[in-house]
Design an enzyme around this catalytic site. Structure first.
Site, mmCIF file in Angstrom:
data_model
loop_
_atom_site.group_PDB
_atom_site.id
_atom_site.type_symbol
_atom_site.label_atom_id
_atom_site.label_comp_id
_atom_site.label_asym_id
_atom_site.label_seq_id
_atom_site.Cartn_x
_atom_site.Cartn_y
_atom_site.Cartn_z
ATOM 1 C CD GLU A 439 -2.803 -1.109 -0.035
ATOM 2 O OE1 GLU A 439 -2.905 -0.094 -0.749
ATOM 3 O OE2 GLU A 439 -3.299 -2.199 -0.333
HETATM 4 C C1 LIG Z 1 3.013 -9.583 0.313
HETATM 5 C C2 LIG Z 1 2.685 -8.503 -0.664
HETATM 6 C C3 LIG Z 1 1.365 -8.219 -0.938
HETATM 7 C C4 LIG Z 1 1.032 -7.244 -1.876
HETATM 8 N N1 LIG Z 1 -0.281 -7.034 -2.225
HETATM 9 C C5 LIG Z 1 -0.571 -6.249 -3.296
HETATM 10 C C6 LIG Z 1 -1.892 -6.186 -3.830
HETATM 11 O O1 LIG Z 1 -2.831 -6.796 -3.311
HETATM 12 N N2 LIG Z 1 -2.094 -5.445 -4.947
HETATM 13 C C7 LIG Z 1 -1.103 -4.761 -5.564
HETATM 14 O O2 LIG Z 1 -1.352 -4.129 -6.567
HETATM 15 N N3 LIG Z 1 0.167 -4.780 -5.072
HETATM 16 C C8 LIG Z 1 0.443 -5.509 -3.962
HETATM 17 N N4 LIG Z 1 1.725 -5.565 -3.473
HETATM 18 C C9 LIG Z 1 2.753 -4.758 -4.095
HETATM 19 C C10 LIG Z 1 3.218 -3.625 -3.187
HETATM 20 O O3 LIG Z 1 2.244 -2.638 -3.092
HETATM 21 C C11 LIG Z 1 4.565 -3.116 -3.752
HETATM 22 O O4 LIG Z 1 5.527 -4.137 -3.507
HETATM 23 C C12 LIG Z 1 4.997 -1.817 -3.112
HETATM 24 O O5 LIG Z 1 4.131 -0.774 -3.485
HETATM 25 C C13 LIG Z 1 6.425 -1.441 -3.499
HETATM 26 O O6 LIG Z 1 6.647 -1.566 -4.868
HETATM 27 P P1 LIG Z 1 7.886 -2.410 -5.400
HETATM 28 O O7 LIG Z 1 7.859 -3.721 -4.713
HETATM 29 O O8 LIG Z 1 7.888 -2.405 -6.875
HETATM 30 O O9 LIG Z 1 9.138 -1.650 -4.861
HETATM 31 P P2 LIG Z 1 9.886 -0.445 -5.607
HETATM 32 O O10 LIG Z 1 8.886 0.521 -6.126
HETATM 33 O O11 LIG Z 1 10.867 -1.004 -6.561
HETATM 34 O O12 LIG Z 1 10.645 0.226 -4.399
HETATM 35 C C14 LIG Z 1 11.893 -0.240 -3.900
HETATM 36 C C15 LIG Z 1 12.433 0.780 -2.890
HETATM 37 O O13 LIG Z 1 12.601 2.048 -3.533
HETATM 38 C C16 LIG Z 1 11.856 3.045 -2.865
HETATM 39 N N5 LIG Z 1 11.263 3.963 -3.839
HETATM 40 C C17 LIG Z 1 10.760 3.662 -5.055
HETATM 41 N N6 LIG Z 1 10.311 4.788 -5.641
HETATM 42 C C18 LIG Z 1 10.512 5.793 -4.786
HETATM 43 C C19 LIG Z 1 10.252 7.190 -4.814
HETATM 44 N N7 LIG Z 1 9.675 7.791 -5.836
HETATM 45 N N8 LIG Z 1 10.603 7.916 -3.739
HETATM 46 C C20 LIG Z 1 11.195 7.353 -2.667
HETATM 47 N N9 LIG Z 1 11.459 6.034 -2.588
HETATM 48 C C21 LIG Z 1 11.120 5.266 -3.631
HETATM 49 C C22 LIG Z 1 10.777 2.306 -2.071
HETATM 50 O O14 LIG Z 1 10.360 3.039 -0.938
HETATM 51 C C23 LIG Z 1 11.498 1.025 -1.720
HETATM 52 O O15 LIG Z 1 12.242 1.208 -0.564
HETATM 53 C C24 LIG Z 1 2.063 -6.505 -2.506
HETATM 54 C C25 LIG Z 1 3.396 -6.779 -2.198
HETATM 55 C C26 LIG Z 1 3.709 -7.775 -1.301
HETATM 56 C C27 LIG Z 1 5.162 -8.083 -1.052
#
Ligand SMILES: Cc1cc2nc3c(=O)[nH]c(=O)nc-3n(C[C@H](O)[C@H](O)[C@H](O)COP(=O)(O)OP(=O)(O)OC[C@H]3O[C@@H](n4cnc5c(N)ncnc54)[C@H](O)[C@@H]3O)c2cc1C
Length: 596
Positions: A439
């Site tokens: 989220e």
């Molecule tokens: C168990 C689990 C359940 C989930 N459930 C759902 C779901 O039901 N539906 C759904 O759609 N998604 C879901 N997700 C996805 C989840 O919302 C994302 O993993 C999360 O939003 C982070 O995105 P990412 O994993 O691509 O990380 P990234 O976006 O690659 O981020 C990696 C790191 O970089 C930082 N970062 C990236 N961009 C920025 C920025 N602009 N400014 C500052 N810091 C930044 C982040 O804070 C993080 O520390 C789920 C994930 C997990 C692991």
């Protein structure tokens, strides 16, 4: 391993004394929300939680959900528990009565969200996402879509999901590639979504996916994203279920925690394209989805509180049983339980005082959302909305970061046994760890706070909040002893830190966005600690009044002591964070990439 007992008395104290249930019950439609009703709801939720959901928590952790040729099979007992949950009407607690819901105030529902998440976080995620889907459809869906989907989602016969993430589109949803091609009254959806919570299962008859996708001529970036409802089973004109839609779960993730919550890779349109229906307007999908995300962000904040409470109960019970060492300063004598050691008491109180601050903050914000929705006075609705907009990222970020810290302290209280799965302490830490990630990570919440919410009204909502905190400070003047005086001084310093950090942030975000963003998480945490201090101070004032009534003396004395501990040991972090914020994390910005 200890079981879970919902702290109903603590919850009722916050609901009545801090979040103002009496005022909520004056709002149109909420007239029946008396303290008696609130207590009855919480007692019934507590019973289901401790008798049905909590005993499944470890089983779910050990077994996890499984992918079978027929789809995802939940862990043992989850299907029956879900049926009981739905049959008892819990899914529709906050649902609109027009669609069969019970229409209870969000304030009371917030407490039930805490209870479900304390008992079994994996289980609780399923209704959490359904509630978000309901909200998005209610606010943006056409009359037909609402009539078709909302009654079943409200009853829990169908569950909802949120399909945003794709391999290349996580925090940055502008990179979403899933396609939606118009075809008559519907669209054909194709693409892959990852990490979809409860993306498939057989606990309900249907799974209703809310999916972000792009139409063929959509502009690049966030302005070209639309929102669709894509059911697992197509719905016929008479409301019955028809053919299976062209979508499936292709795998589930193996992960650190929440093993019983299936995290699915979803494939849409392997054949002719999954049939989906537009929600709201084309290209406005992200803003529509924000309705769902705000709802989910608030609830994930409460989830942090729930898991923290569970970790605390386990640590407290262990500390009262485990015999180790002798009282400080005594060579002989009886060995004692570890709760007698000053450092263990410090750990337990740091867990308890912070989670009580989180609870008060979370419930008061839930009440603000009720005011925003229902208050007859436009100005009050606006005030509630502005407060909630500003503070939801703080609730999400601060409460989930603290949840991890509290669950980790819980492991520490257990000593070596905390590292052993048998006690359950590790599971709470493993489960809690996802909350600051999904989220929107804490970094994304903080960017939202300093980049959007704070400057949107040039800091007015924050200034109003600071003003309100100062009024509380004035009420802490205490003629009877110095317990509240020390709380007053701590709150004064915290509010001062908040004001100065806010001024710095408002000045810096326009002139040096990188410095502001580098300091944003520290600022978010500072806001959280001060909001917690503000609510703990209010709890102390209410307890002082309670003591004067002569009833429940032990309860109120404990509340004042816990607020005192928060003021002494936790709130000063805000002053330290002020320095951190004002440094703008220049070191992090100036170091070349090669030096990392
Ligand atoms: C168990 C689990 C359940 C989930 N459930 C759902 C779901 O039901 N539906 C759904 O759609 N998604 C879901 N997700 C996805 C989840 O919302 C994302 O993993 C999360 O939003 C982070 O995105 P990412 O994993 O691509 O990380 P990234 O976006 O690659 O981020 C990696 C790191 O970089 C930082 N970062 C990236 N961009 C920025 C920025 N602009 N400014 C500052 N810091 C930044 C982040 O804070 C993080 O520390 C789920 C994930 C997990 C692991």
């Amino acid at each position: 391993m200890t079981t879970y007992i919902a702290p109903v008395r603590d919850m009722q104290f916050v609901i009545r004394e801090l979040a103002g249930l009496e005022r909520i019950a004056k709002l149109p439609g909420f007239e029946e929300a008396t303290p008696e009703l609130s207590e009855a709801v919480l007692e019934a939720a507590a019973k289901l939680a401790s008798e049905v959901l909590a005993p499944l928590n470890k089983i779910g952790d050990e077994q996890g959900a499984r992918l079978t040729p027929d789809g995802v099979a939940p862990a043992q007992g989850f299907g029956a528990a879900y049926r009981q949950f739905v049959d008892n009407g819990w899914n529709g607690l906050s649902g609109d009565p027009v669609y069969g819901g019970q229409g209870l105030p969000g304030l009371i529902c917030a407490a039930t969200v805490e209870i479900w998440n304390s008992a079994n976080m994996s289980f609780a995620l399923c209704p959490l996402l359904t509630a978000g889907a309901m909200e998005a459809l209610k606010q943006h869906g056409s009359r037909e879509l609402k009539a078709c989907y909302l009654p079943k989602l409200v009853s829990g016969e169908w569950t909802g999901t949120m399909n945003l993430t794709e391999p290349q589109a996580g925090s940055d949803l502008s990179a979403v590639r899933t396609k939606a091609v118009p075809e008559g009254d519907h669209y054909r959806i194709s693409g892959q979504k990852i990490f979809i919570t409860w993306g498939d299962h057989d606990m309900s008859e249907n799974v209703v996916h809310l999916v972000l996708a792009r139409t063929p001529d959509a502009p690049e970036g966030v302005r070209g994203i639309s929102l669709f409802v894509v059911p697992k089973f197509l719905v016929q004109a008479d409301g019955g279920l028809g053919e299976r839609n062209d979508l499936r779960c292709v795998s589930i993730e193996h992960k650190l925690g929440i093993h019983a919550s299936p995290t699915c890779v979803m494939s849409f349109g392997d054949k002719e394209g999954a049939i989906g229906y537009l929600v709201g307007q084309e290209n406005k999908g992200l803003s529509h989805m924000f309705t769902m995300m705000n709802e989910a962000r608030q609830k994930v904040g409460l989830q942090g509180l729930g898991i923290a409470e569970r970790a605390y109960q386990a640590a407290r019970d262990y500390a009262k049983e485990r015999v180790q060492g002798r009282p400080a300063g005594q060579k002989g004598g009886e060995r004692v339980t570890i709760i007698h050691h000053p450092d263990v008491r410090r750990m337990l109180l740091s867990m308890k005082s912070q989670l009580e601050a989180m609870r008060a903050f979370g419930y008061v914000l839930a009440a603000d959302l009720d005011f925003a929705q229902k208050h007859p006075d436009h100005a009050e609705r606006e005030r509630g909305q502005a407060r909630a907009e500003l503070l939801i990222p703080v609730l999400k970020g601060w409460c989930t970061e603290l949840a991890v810290e509290i669950a980790s302290i819980g492991v520490q209280v257990h000593g070596g046994m905390g590292f052993i799965e048998e006690t359950g302490a590790c599971q709470y830490l493993r489960d809690a760890r996802i909350a600051p990630i999904y989220e929107g990570t804490t970094g994304i919440q903080a960017a939202d706070l300093v980049g959007r919410k704070l400057p949107a009204d040039k800091g007015r909502a924050m200034a109003a909040l600071i003003e309100e905190m100062r009024t509380v400070e004035a009420h802490l003047v205490d003629a009877e002893g110095d317990a509240l005086t020390s709380i007053r001084f701590a709150l004064r310093d915290g509010v001062h830190a908040l004001e100065e950090a806010t001024q710095w942030m408002l000045q810096t975000i326009g002139s040096d966005a990188n410095a502001a963003l580098a300091a944003s998480v520290s600022y978010l945490m500072l806001v959280g600690y001060v909001c917690g201090g503000w609510q703990m101070a209010r709890a102390a004032i209410a307890s002082r009044a309670g003591l004067r009534s002569g009833q429940q003396r032990d309860f109120y004395q404990a509340k004042i002591a816990i607020a005192g501990f928060y003021a002494e040991q936790i709130l000063p972090k805000a002053t330290a964070l002020l320095k951190v914020v004002k440094s703008g994390a220049s070191t992090a910005l100036n170091l070349s990439d090669e030096c990392f």
